[in-house]
Design a protein around this motif. Structure first.
Motif, short mmCIF file in Angstrom:
data_model
loop_
_atom_site.label_atom_id
_atom_site.label_comp_id
_atom_site.label_asym_id
_atom_site.label_seq_id
_atom_site.Cartn_x
_atom_site.Cartn_y
_atom_site.Cartn_z
N GLY A 12 0.26 1.02 -5.95
CA GLY A 12 0.79 -0.02 -6.82
C GLY A 12 2.19 0.28 -7.31
N ALA A 13 3.12 -0.66 -7.05
CA ALA A 13 4.53 -0.47 -7.42
C ALA A 13 4.98 -1.51 -8.43
CB ALA A 13 5.42 -0.51 -6.18
N SER A 14 4.20 -1.71 -9.50
CA SER A 14 4.60 -2.66 -10.53
C SER A 14 5.17 -1.91 -11.73
CB SER A 14 3.41 -3.54 -10.93
OG SER A 14 3.81 -4.52 -11.87
N ILE A 15 4.39 -1.71 -12.77
CA ILE A 15 4.86 -1.03 -13.98
C ILE A 15 4.27 0.37 -14.09
CG2 ILE A 15 5.07 -1.13 -16.48
CD1 ILE A 15 6.53 -3.38 -14.99
N TYR A 27 7.50 16.72 -14.01
CA TYR A 27 6.63 17.88 -14.17
C TYR A 27 6.40 18.62 -12.85
CZ TYR A 27 5.65 15.44 -18.56
OH TYR A 27 5.78 14.80 -19.76
N GLY A 28 7.16 18.27 -11.83
CA GLY A 28 7.13 19.06 -10.60
C GLY A 28 6.19 18.59 -9.51
N TYR A 29 5.68 17.37 -9.62
CA TYR A 29 4.79 16.84 -8.58
C TYR A 29 5.59 16.10 -7.51
CZ TYR A 29 0.72 17.73 -11.59
OH TYR A 29 -0.26 18.32 -12.34
N GLU A 30 5.02 16.05 -6.33
CA GLU A 30 5.56 15.25 -5.23
C GLU A 30 4.80 13.93 -5.21
OE1 GLU A 30 5.72 15.29 -0.35
OE2 GLU A 30 5.62 17.20 -1.44
N THR A 31 5.51 12.83 -5.32
CA THR A 31 4.85 11.54 -5.49
C THR A 31 5.17 10.56 -4.37
OG1 THR A 31 6.70 10.89 -6.93
CG2 THR A 31 4.69 11.68 -8.00
N THR A 32 4.14 9.81 -3.98
CA THR A 32 4.27 8.74 -3.00
C THR A 32 3.62 7.50 -3.57
OG1 THR A 32 4.17 10.28 -1.14
CG2 THR A 32 3.66 7.97 -0.67
N ILE A 33 4.28 6.35 -3.48
CA ILE A 33 3.72 5.08 -3.93
C ILE A 33 3.52 4.17 -2.72
CG2 ILE A 33 4.15 2.97 -5.23
CD1 ILE A 33 5.46 4.60 -7.37
N VAL A 34 2.31 3.66 -2.56
CA VAL A 34 2.02 2.69 -1.50
C VAL A 34 1.80 1.33 -2.16
CG1 VAL A 34 -0.47 3.23 -1.53
CG2 VAL A 34 0.56 2.14 0.49
N GLU A 35 2.43 0.31 -1.61
CA GLU A 35 2.38 -1.04 -2.17
C GLU A 35 2.12 -2.03 -1.04
OE1 GLU A 35 2.32 -4.47 -3.76
OE2 GLU A 35 2.61 -2.82 -5.19
N ARG A 36 1.08 -2.84 -1.20
CA ARG A 36 0.69 -3.74 -0.12
C ARG A 36 1.71 -4.83 0.14
NH1 ARG A 36 -4.94 -5.95 -1.75
NH2 ARG A 36 -4.75 -6.81 0.35
N ALA A 37 2.50 -5.24 -0.85
CA ALA A 37 3.53 -6.26 -0.64
C ALA A 37 4.62 -5.70 0.27
CB ALA A 37 4.14 -6.67 -1.98
N ARG A 129 -1.47 -0.45 2.61
CA ARG A 129 -2.46 -0.30 1.54
C ARG A 129 -3.51 0.71 1.93
NH1 ARG A 129 -7.27 -3.30 2.13
NH2 ARG A 129 -7.34 -4.54 4.05
N ILE A 130 -4.21 1.23 0.93
CA ILE A 130 -5.28 2.19 1.15
C ILE A 130 -6.53 1.46 1.62
CG2 ILE A 130 -6.77 3.90 0.02
CD1 ILE A 130 -4.47 4.39 -1.97
N THR A 131 -7.15 1.94 2.69
CA THR A 131 -8.38 1.31 3.20
C THR A 131 -9.58 2.25 3.13
OG1 THR A 131 -7.80 1.98 5.45
CG2 THR A 131 -7.10 -0.22 4.73
N GLY A 132 -9.35 3.54 2.87
CA GLY A 132 -10.46 4.48 2.77
C GLY A 132 -10.06 5.72 2.01
N ALA A 161 -4.96 4.99 -8.86
CA ALA A 161 -4.93 3.55 -8.65
C ALA A 161 -4.17 2.89 -9.80
CB ALA A 161 -6.34 2.98 -8.57
N ALA A 162 -3.07 2.22 -9.46
CA ALA A 162 -2.26 1.51 -10.44
C ALA A 162 -1.97 0.11 -9.92
CB ALA A 162 -0.96 2.27 -10.71
N ASP A 163 -2.95 -0.48 -9.23
CA ASP A 163 -2.72 -1.74 -8.52
C ASP A 163 -3.39 -2.94 -9.17
OD1 ASP A 163 -5.01 -0.39 -7.78
OD2 ASP A 163 -4.95 -0.94 -5.68
N GLY A 164 -3.44 -2.95 -10.50
CA GLY A 164 -3.75 -4.16 -11.22
C GLY A 164 -5.22 -4.42 -11.50
N ILE A 165 -5.47 -5.55 -12.16
CA ILE A 165 -6.81 -5.91 -12.60
C ILE A 165 -7.79 -6.01 -11.44
CG2 ILE A 165 -6.22 -8.38 -12.58
CD1 ILE A 165 -8.17 -8.78 -14.90
#
Length: 408
Positions: A12-15, A27-37, A129-132, A161-165
């Motif tokens: 989720g790439a919203s807020i 804080y030193g983490y490696e981050t990846t964001i996947v967004e279905r749009a 998007r994540i499928t599994g 998971a940050a992909d909304g309601i």
């Protein structure tokens, strides 16, 4: 990035998603964001940055950027069928007060700002998007193996998971466990042309049948319109009914054809709007926000609904607390427990809406509309104004916000 850093996948790439990525990188983490749009979704209506959420924006160093992108909304006016003003409430002048917050920004503009803060430190994968999810928490090869619709499967240390309601990532892990409680209101949003008759007030009009039409200014020379109507479905899963854009346009024309005030203009505008979006307004009531190495944040964890005025502040604050707790604990289980302990009371207060909301603000009968108009008129007077302000002010400060500055 070095391979010894913990890898976190955020859906989720919203807020909440980009805000979480910002703090995790610190804080030193490696981050990846996947967004279905296929690209960043820049549409959306006004959102408030209040209380703890505003304090988080200060700690991120983006409060002035949000102020510079403000919608310019000067307050809220309730109007009659002819457009005459029934009552008005000027914008708040504090971190938390007022129906219109001091810091108002379009959802899409805030998302762009957050993404711009993280583009150089976070990998963004649009159009996937994540499928599994195979969570091997505590087993051999500790981690989470994630399958994608397009990319090959990959291992991460944590998945958030940050992909909304309606989070599809949440559903993969938690199934139907979280209750999505409908509030009995369906709302459609769209951007329409601005006219010379428009001003910078949030104008709210009620029509019989539990219908409302609102117009709000934006900084881009257009108007953000909403059409809302009360439904009888108060316990079904919010957002469960899906229609095509054309089906929704036809439905709105049927429901609002005789509504009056600016309804005809809004209906004409939605016929060509490229950002029409409809939802059944609801809240997410999840008994837990994590399991194994997977956690929820933002609306995916605890949507309080747009009528709460707290969605954005909860998302910013939850992202800040989740990242801080992960940085403060060696074991992610302890971090997730700390995150819930700190955020649960704040979320519970945000989800506790004033009595009758949202139906009280969308009366069905003409008598109900008259009574509501009388109530807001009284609430807007100087003598009763403090009570009115309390009614429109959500509990945005109701959290003892931790200080994680020493960790990053």
């Amino acid at each position: 990035m070095s391979t010894d850093r913990k890898r976190v996948l955020i859906s989720g790439a919203s807020i909440a998603g980009p805000a979480l990525a910002y703090w995790l990188h610190r804080y030193g983490y490696e981050t990846t964001i996947v967004e279905r749009a296929p690209e960043l979704r820049t549409g959306g209506q006004n959102v408030d940055v209040r209380g703890a959420g505003r304090e988080v924006s200060r700690r991120m160093g983006i409060e002035d950027d949000i102020r510079a992108a403000t919608t310019g909304e000067v307050g809220t006016r309730f109007v009659g069928r002819s457009g005459s003003v029934i009552a008005e409430f000027p914008a708040g002048t504090t971190d938390s007060g007022g129906a219109t917050a001091e810091l108002e920004i379009l959802r899409g503009d805030l998302a762009q700002l957050l993404v711009s803060c993280t583009t150089n430190t976070t990998e963004y994968r649009f159009g996937d998007r994540i499928t599994g999810i195979a969570d091997n928490d505590g087993g051999a090869g500790d981690g989470v193996t994630v399958q994608f619709q397009h990319a090959p499967e990959e291992r991460f240390d944590l998945v958030i998971a940050a992909d909304g309601i309606g989070s599809s990532t949440r559903r993969l892990v938690f199934g139907d466990e979280p209750e999505i409680r409908s509030l009995g209101l369906e709302t459609s949003y769209a951007t329409i042309p601005r006219t010379d008759a428009d001003d910078d007030w949030w104008r709210w009009y009620n029509a019989p049948g539990g219908r409302s039409v609102t117009l709000r200014p934006d900084p881009h020379g257009t108007i953000r319109a909403t059409l809302s109507f009360v439904t009888d479905r108060t316990r079904e899963r919010a957002g469960s009914e899906r229609r095509s854009i054309e089906e929704q346009r036809r439905r709105l024309h049927e429901v609002f054809a005789d509504a009056g005030w600016e309804a005809a203009r809004v209906l004409e505008g939605i016929d060509t709007a490229d950002d029409l979006y409809s939802e059944s307004i609801g809240q997410v009531r999840a008994p837990r926000w994590s399991t194994g190495r997977v956690a929820l944040v933002g609306d995916a964890a605890h949507c309080a609904s747009p009528v709460s005025g707290m969605g954005t502040s909860l998302s910013l604050t939850g992202a800040y607390v989740l990242a801080g707790e992960l940085a403060a604990h060696v074991d992610h289980r302890d971090a997730f427990r700390g995150y819930e302990r700190i955020m649960r009371p704040y979320v519970a207060q945000a989800q506790q809406l004033p009595p009758g909301v949202p139906r009280v603000a969308n009366p069905k009968s003409r008598l109900g509309i008259a009574a509501f108009g009388a109530a807001v008129r009284v609430a807007s007077t100087p003598i009763i104004g403090r009570l009115g302000d309390r009614f429109f002010t959500p509990p945005a400060d109701a959290i003892d916000l931790p200080d994680y500055a020493h960790l990053g």
